[in-house]
Write an enzyme that holds these catalytic residues in place. Sequence first.
Site, short mmCIF file in Angstrom:
data_model
loop_
_atom_site.label_atom_id
_atom_site.label_comp_id
_atom_site.label_asym_id
_atom_site.label_seq_id
_atom_site.Cartn_x
_atom_site.Cartn_y
_atom_site.Cartn_z
CD GLN A 119 -30.48 -16.99 23.24
OE1 GLN A 119 -31.61 -17.26 22.85
NE2 GLN A 119 -30.26 -16.36 24.38
CB CYS B 76 9.37 -2.41 -1.51
SG CYS B 76 9.05 -3.02 -3.18
CG HIS C 230 7.33 -6.26 0.61
ND1 HIS C 230 6.93 -5.05 1.11
CD2 HIS C 230 7.25 -6.13 -0.74
CE1 HIS C 230 6.60 -4.23 0.13
NE2 HIS C 230 6.79 -4.87 -1.01
CD GLU D 1 6.93 -5.83 4.70
OE1 GLU D 1 8.17 -5.90 4.58
OE2 GLU D 1 6.19 -5.33 3.83
N1 GLN Z 1 5.85 1.10 -6.67
C1 GLN Z 1 7.13 0.47 -6.57
C2 GLN Z 1 7.34 -0.59 -7.63
O1 GLN Z 1 6.41 -1.06 -8.20
C3 GLN Z 1 7.33 -0.11 -5.18
C4 GLN Z 1 6.37 -1.20 -4.85
C5 GLN Z 1 6.40 -1.58 -3.39
O2 GLN Z 1 6.92 -0.83 -2.55
N2 GLN Z 1 5.84 -2.72 -3.04
O3 GLN Z 1 8.46 -0.96 -7.86
#
Ligand code: GLN
Length: 535
Positions: A192, A379, A509, A511
Amino acid sequence: MAKYLIVTGGVVSSLGKGITAASIGRLLINRGLSIRMLKLDPYLNVDPGTMSPYQHGEVYVTDDGAETDLDLGHYERYTGQPTSQRSNITAGRIYWDVLHKERKGDYLGGTVQMIPHISNEIKAKIRRLEEENPDVIVIELGGTVGDIEGLIFLEALRQLGTDVGRDNSMYIHLTYVPYIKAAKEVKTKPTQQSVAKLREIGIMPHILVCRTEVDLTEEHLEKLSMFCNVPRSCVIVEKDVETSIYEIPLVLAEQGVDELILNHFRIAKPTKPLKDWQKLVSVIKNPKGTVKIGVVGKYSELQDAYKSVYEALYHGGYAAEYKVDIVKIAAEDIETNPDILKTVAGILIPGGFGSRGMEGKIRAAQYARENNIPFLGICLGLQCAVIEFARNVCGLANAHTTEFDEERGIKTEHPVVCLLEEQRTVTEKGGTMRLGACPCVLEKDTKAFSAYGEKKISERHRHRYEVNNNYREQLEKNGLIVSGTNPEIGVVEMIELADHPWFVATQAHPELKSQPVLPHPLFRDFVAASIQNSL
Ligand code: GLN
């Protein structure tokens, strides 16, 4: 004209506003509407790119290379609609732009004020999305009603409603209805008060979504309706879900939230069951089995630092109708006790910055390679796998990335990973972050190609360092397969091993592009290989 759906939060933070907004987005798409999603962040950072994972979870990167709030990850996972630079606006960015305009003399010497200059800037940035012609723009305001920082955003959102008109704007307030154990009572008072605070600003919510741990009775709902001045049919219950956050779209659909929104906007579209989500939830609730996957990271104690990686792993499990049990392993612990890795069926090394735990990650890659454990490197994970291979297979002692040796003032003996400008063969300037979507061409007859099912792919990046092409021949001669290369700048994008059940790493990436109803192919195949390994 685009309709605006504005989601605010009340009482406390961490109610899952992003997930609720994203789920509503999903419902609208299911009804045949096109949408865009937008997150307003009232903090003063210009973008979340440099914020610590301890405070802010992962940085979510879009195709166009924006470093954004992790809520955009929820938006993409639930709606499948890519976000962009335009989808995340921080207060820092707004003030920055207004102050720059002031310095340039754009305001013609006038007094620059919160209203109208800051509020107009907020509205203008929101309304850029209209250029993309969506039917509905869903806006989520970060923080909680009552925050000082959020006030100017609420003011702008109030004005926006007036600018576009009642038929084109709708406000949804997500609130918390606590259960006080000692008194055995549900309390509506915080809600509320939160709604009263909104009304003070001039916003009347049309829908109330009540987060609660317990069932709410009809009496509670009537009370909320009356005190908050929201019709009873528009008081929605979002009780804690049993198994998965992916149940939320179904919870909201059951209570007709999409219908309420379409009615308000006077849009007629036939109802449609959320078939793929129903199937998804039934798979999540009745898995055929469980597979343990180890994620070897630096921030294993944090829930949100590897948010998209964890979600993508779950998605990979859904493809096989399995539950993925994520074992969060602190990379540093492996340095002293690599046996922790014995308990998992697959090993993933996510992205990362900073040298802490690096040797543990390299040990994890070695363990996976030598023991035929399915491995996915992302990465920094790819960089670890290459360093490990260089040291232990190619015999290049002290092979490393210049990133961490430099930190310690050491000149790397074998810089198998380094900045582009440190490589003799590449003329391009390096040192800046490779951000956003980059193309990659895959080699036929590789695990990467069989996962993606096509030669040309695109994934998002966020890194500075690359595999050093000067070592590529030597690595390949010793059996490392470069399965993906960037066709524009010639750098290594993906690697894998031949005599191994599934050892794949990517500089990108992946993901960030996985959805529960459309699991990413690399995660799908990695989890499938891990399941095989566990049988
Ligand atoms: N530190 C690494 C680079 O700059 C990997 C970066 C990451 O895994 N996003 O290349």
